[in-house]
Scaffold this motif. Structure first.
Motif, PDB file in Angstrom:
ATOM      1  N   VAL A  73       7.950  10.904  49.490  1.00 10.00           N
ATOM      2  CA  VAL A  73       8.907   9.800  49.618  1.00 10.00           C
ATOM      3  C   VAL A  73      10.239  10.368  50.111  1.00 10.00           C
ATOM      4  O   VAL A  73      10.688  11.421  49.624  1.00 10.00           O
ATOM      5  CB  VAL A  73       9.110   9.117  48.235  1.00 10.00           C
ATOM      6  N   ALA A  74      10.861   9.700  51.076  1.00  7.58           N
ATOM      7  CA  ALA A  74      12.176  10.153  51.566  1.00  7.58           C
ATOM      8  C   ALA A  74      13.188  10.002  50.438  1.00  7.58           C
ATOM      9  O   ALA A  74      13.121   9.041  49.662  1.00  7.58           O
ATOM     10  CB  ALA A  74      12.606   9.337  52.785  1.00  7.58           C
ATOM     11  N   PRO A  75      14.147  10.957  50.327  1.00  5.47           N
ATOM     12  CA  PRO A  75      15.075  10.913  49.187  1.00  5.47           C
ATOM     13  C   PRO A  75      15.828   9.586  49.074  1.00  5.47           C
ATOM     14  O   PRO A  75      16.015   9.065  47.972  1.00  5.47           O
ATOM     15  CB  PRO A  75      16.045  12.060  49.456  1.00  5.47           C
ATOM     16  N   GLN A  76      16.232   9.025  50.209  1.00  2.00           N
ATOM     17  CA  GLN A  76      16.991   7.767  50.162  1.00  2.00           C
ATOM     18  C   GLN A  76      16.119   6.587  49.754  1.00  2.00           C
ATOM     19  O   GLN A  76      16.633   5.499  49.484  1.00  2.00           O
ATOM     20  CB  GLN A  76      17.665   7.495  51.524  1.00  2.00           C
ATOM     21  N   SER A  77      14.794   6.792  49.739  1.00  2.03           N
ATOM     22  CA  SER A  77      13.882   5.714  49.332  1.00  2.03           C
ATOM     23  C   SER A  77      13.478   5.824  47.869  1.00  2.03           C
ATOM     24  O   SER A  77      12.700   5.007  47.382  1.00  2.03           O
ATOM     25  CB  SER A  77      12.606   5.762  50.187  1.00  2.03           C
ATOM     26  N   MET A  78      13.994   6.829  47.161  1.00  7.55           N
ATOM     27  CA  MET A  78      13.544   7.036  45.783  1.00  7.55           C
ATOM     28  C   MET A  78      13.936   5.864  44.876  1.00  7.55           C
ATOM     29  O   MET A  78      13.151   5.468  44.010  1.00  7.55           O
ATOM     30  CB  MET A  78      14.098   8.353  45.219  1.00  7.55           C
ATOM     31  N   ASP A  79      15.128   5.299  45.061  1.00  2.60           N
ATOM     32  CA  ASP A  79      15.514   4.158  44.217  1.00  2.60           C
ATOM     33  C   ASP A  79      14.549   2.999  44.422  1.00  2.60           C
ATOM     34  O   ASP A  79      14.070   2.394  43.467  1.00  2.60           O
ATOM     35  CB  ASP A  79      16.941   3.693  44.551  1.00  2.60           C
ATOM     36  N   GLY A  80      14.276   2.727  45.686  1.00  2.00           N
ATOM     37  CA  GLY A  80      13.329   1.645  46.002  1.00  2.00           C
ATOM     38  C   GLY A  80      11.948   1.951  45.435  1.00  2.00           C
ATOM     39  O   GLY A  80      11.290   1.075  44.858  1.00  2.00           O
ATOM     40  N   PHE A  81      11.533   3.206  45.565  1.00  2.32           N
ATOM     41  CA  PHE A  81      10.216   3.588  45.048  1.00  2.32           C
ATOM     42  C   PHE A  81      10.152   3.417  43.529  1.00  2.32           C
ATOM     43  O   PHE A  81       9.181   2.873  42.982  1.00  2.32           O
ATOM     44  CB  PHE A  81       9.890   5.036  45.433  1.00  2.32           C
ATOM     45  N   LEU A  82      11.203   3.873  42.834  1.00  2.00           N
ATOM     46  CA  LEU A  82      11.169   3.786  41.362  1.00  2.00           C
ATOM     47  C   LEU A  82      11.172   2.326  40.908  1.00  2.00           C
ATOM     48  O   LEU A  82      10.518   1.969  39.918  1.00  2.00           O
ATOM     49  CB  LEU A  82      12.354   4.550  40.763  1.00  2.00           C
TER      50      LEU A  82
END
Ligand code: FAD
Length: 466
Positions: free
Chosen positions: A280-289
């Protein structure tokens, strides 16, 4: 043939030629042994000599000399292909491109590179020079070359976002040398790319590539665990369809794959755990979580930027694609695999059906990929091999159910593909390799245009075991 080989070798004596029998043998092999069917048939295959040109001019010289002496030439990147692609069925010359490894220029959105550059070296050069990375790579990133990936591979890590190599835009330009009396240098773009990409070097040698780039990220590697296989598959499918979350990998492993074959993951799962591997791209981690927290049945057991595993698992992509089979093979040598295409919109039903019909003889391993803009799965199913007859039956039953198989137990382009003649590649071979000396035995349409695919093709020109 012996005299021809000796004459060609003598004419090329000023180039780097490998004479050592053990080295020649090892450079005549690839990862064909993943398949018990190919192991049985190709184990004896060996070249007469290996030459390692240092420039495009030397590549041309090798092709010209071998043309003059009727010596077959099989090109080698790093020899990590799985179908005997890089194996010289008729002997002759293996042309190893390891010295053609320069990254020539890195520009916004694109790179120009020589074919023998390792994928990992290409990536690190692009990153160092411009903060960019290649869009996709085979999970053999650390050992495989970009030329071998384009001539022999299909896609891999990154395909969840970018699709496959054959999709328009994923290769920009290829420079190709022909094997004629006077070899020509051609530059291919657009429709012409299909002539030589995934043609196993049967109709031209790629001496330069222009590939598209994407912004480079410090990808976060993640493992998510689930007790329900289809729930895990739906999770990966839905996540790959989240438009705002950038992924580079979404793999699903049916239990007990993680427990039985992933040594470093084993202490963190049990036999019934189905596993999802993600980048997962780092900037997408919030969305992923946020996405993950909506699911009570999914547990994140590892993230590479924040974990307490005493032994880190290493890159998650080295559990995916054909590394899954490699890990399984190391534990259970009778394991082999299939390559299945589960295409949208029936992919989830078909996966459930194949699992119902075959598990645990066939364990599901899925890789989410974009196909014509829709998420589906490439299945690299693991098969407990018993007999060739049973393997063929499993293939047939998949096909009858509507699951397309790219058979990894065949060494020809057609049988490993869609079992049809690729007219574009065949037409270009007539033009670029009139004597049929490039990687012989790999294109059925060249040798036997009327072949009906009713049984496995056995190339009559294969050199007998010595
Ligand atoms: P080679 O094996 O050396 O060559 C592949 C083919 O290309 C041969 O037919 C060869 O003759 C031809 N060739 C090589 N260079 C040239 C050239 N310059 N011009 C013309 N023809 C040429 N593949 C995937 O697509 N995706 C994956 O994720 C993937 N994962 C893998 C995991 C494992 C553990 C293994 C063993 C294999 C995997 N593969 C995968 C297959 C293979 O590793 C890749 O396709 C890889 O990119 C091939 O690169 P190579 O340099 O080893 O090519």
């Amino acid at each position: 043939m012996k005299d021809n080989v000796a004459a060609a070798k003598a004419a090329l004596a000023h180039l780097e030629i490998d004479e050592n029998a053990a080295a020649i043998k090892s450079k005549s092999r690839d990862f064909f042994w993943y398949s018990p069917v190919l192991k049985e048939r190709l184990d004896h295959v060996v070249a007469d000599f290996v030459v390692s040109p240092k420039s495009e001019a030397e590549v041309i010289e090798v092709l010209k000399v071998c043309y003059d002496h009727d010596v077959p030439v099989t090109t080698r990147g790093a020899g990590t292909g799985n179908y005997g692609q890089a194996m010289p069925l008729a002997g002759g010359c293996v042309m190893h491109l390891r010295y053609l490894n320069r990254v020539k220029s890195v520009m916004p959105g694109r790179v120009v590179v020589e074919p023998g550059c390792l994928l990992k070296d290409l990536d690190s050069e692009c990153k160092a020079q411009s903060g960019q990375e290649i869009r996709m790579f085979s999970s053999t990133w650390a050992t495989a070359t970009i030329g071998g990936f384009i001539a022999g591979g299909s896609g891999g890590v990154g395909s969840v976002h970018w699709g496959s190599l054959r999709d328009l835009g994923n290769i920009i330009r290829l420079r190709v040398v022909t094997m004629e009396e006077q070899p020509r240098i051609l530059e291919f773009t657009g429709e012409e790319l299909a002539r030589v990409s995934h043609a196993y070097g049967t109709n031209g040698i790629i001496t330069e590539l222009e590939m598209p780039l994407a912004p480079a990220y410090e990808w976060i590697d993640i493992f998510v665990a689930s007790d329900d296989f289809m729930a895990a598959t739906h999770f990966a499918d839905e996540l790959a369809n989240e438009d705002g979350i950038l992924l580079k990998l979404a793999s699903v492993y049916e239990a007990p794959t993680a427990h039985a074959y992933f040594t470093r993951v084993k202490p963190h799962v049990d036999e019934g755990t189905h596993l999802i591997g993600l980048m997962v791209a780092p900037q997408s981690m919030d969305g992923f979580l946020t996405f993950l927290n909506r699911r009570e049945d999914m547990r994140m057991i590892y993230r590479s930027d924040d974990h307490d595993w005493p032994r880190a698992p290493g890159p998650v992509f080295e559990y995916g694609w054909n590394h899954t089979t490699l890990r399984a093979l190391k534990v259970e040598p009778s394991i082999t695999y299939l390559q299945v295409r589960y295409a949208f919109p029936d992919h989830l039903e078909l996966i459930a059906k194949m699992r119902d019909d075959f598990s645990p003889e066939v364990l599901q391993h899925l890789e989410a990929i974009r196909m014509n803009g829709k998420v589906g799965f490439a299945g690299l199913s693991m098969v407990k091999f018993t007999t060739e007859e049973r393997l063929d039956e499993i293939v047939r039953l998949h096909e009858e159910a509507g699951a397309l198989i790219f058979n990894p137990h065949r060494y020809t382009l057609e049988e490993g593909g869609r079992q049809t003649v690729d007219d574009t590649q065949l037409a270009f071979k007539r033009e670029a390799d009139p004597k049929g000396l490039l990687n012989p035995g790999k294109m059925i349409a060249w040798d036997d245009p009327d072949w009906d695919y009713a049984r496995m093709y056995a190339w009559p020109g294969m050199k007998a075991a010595e």
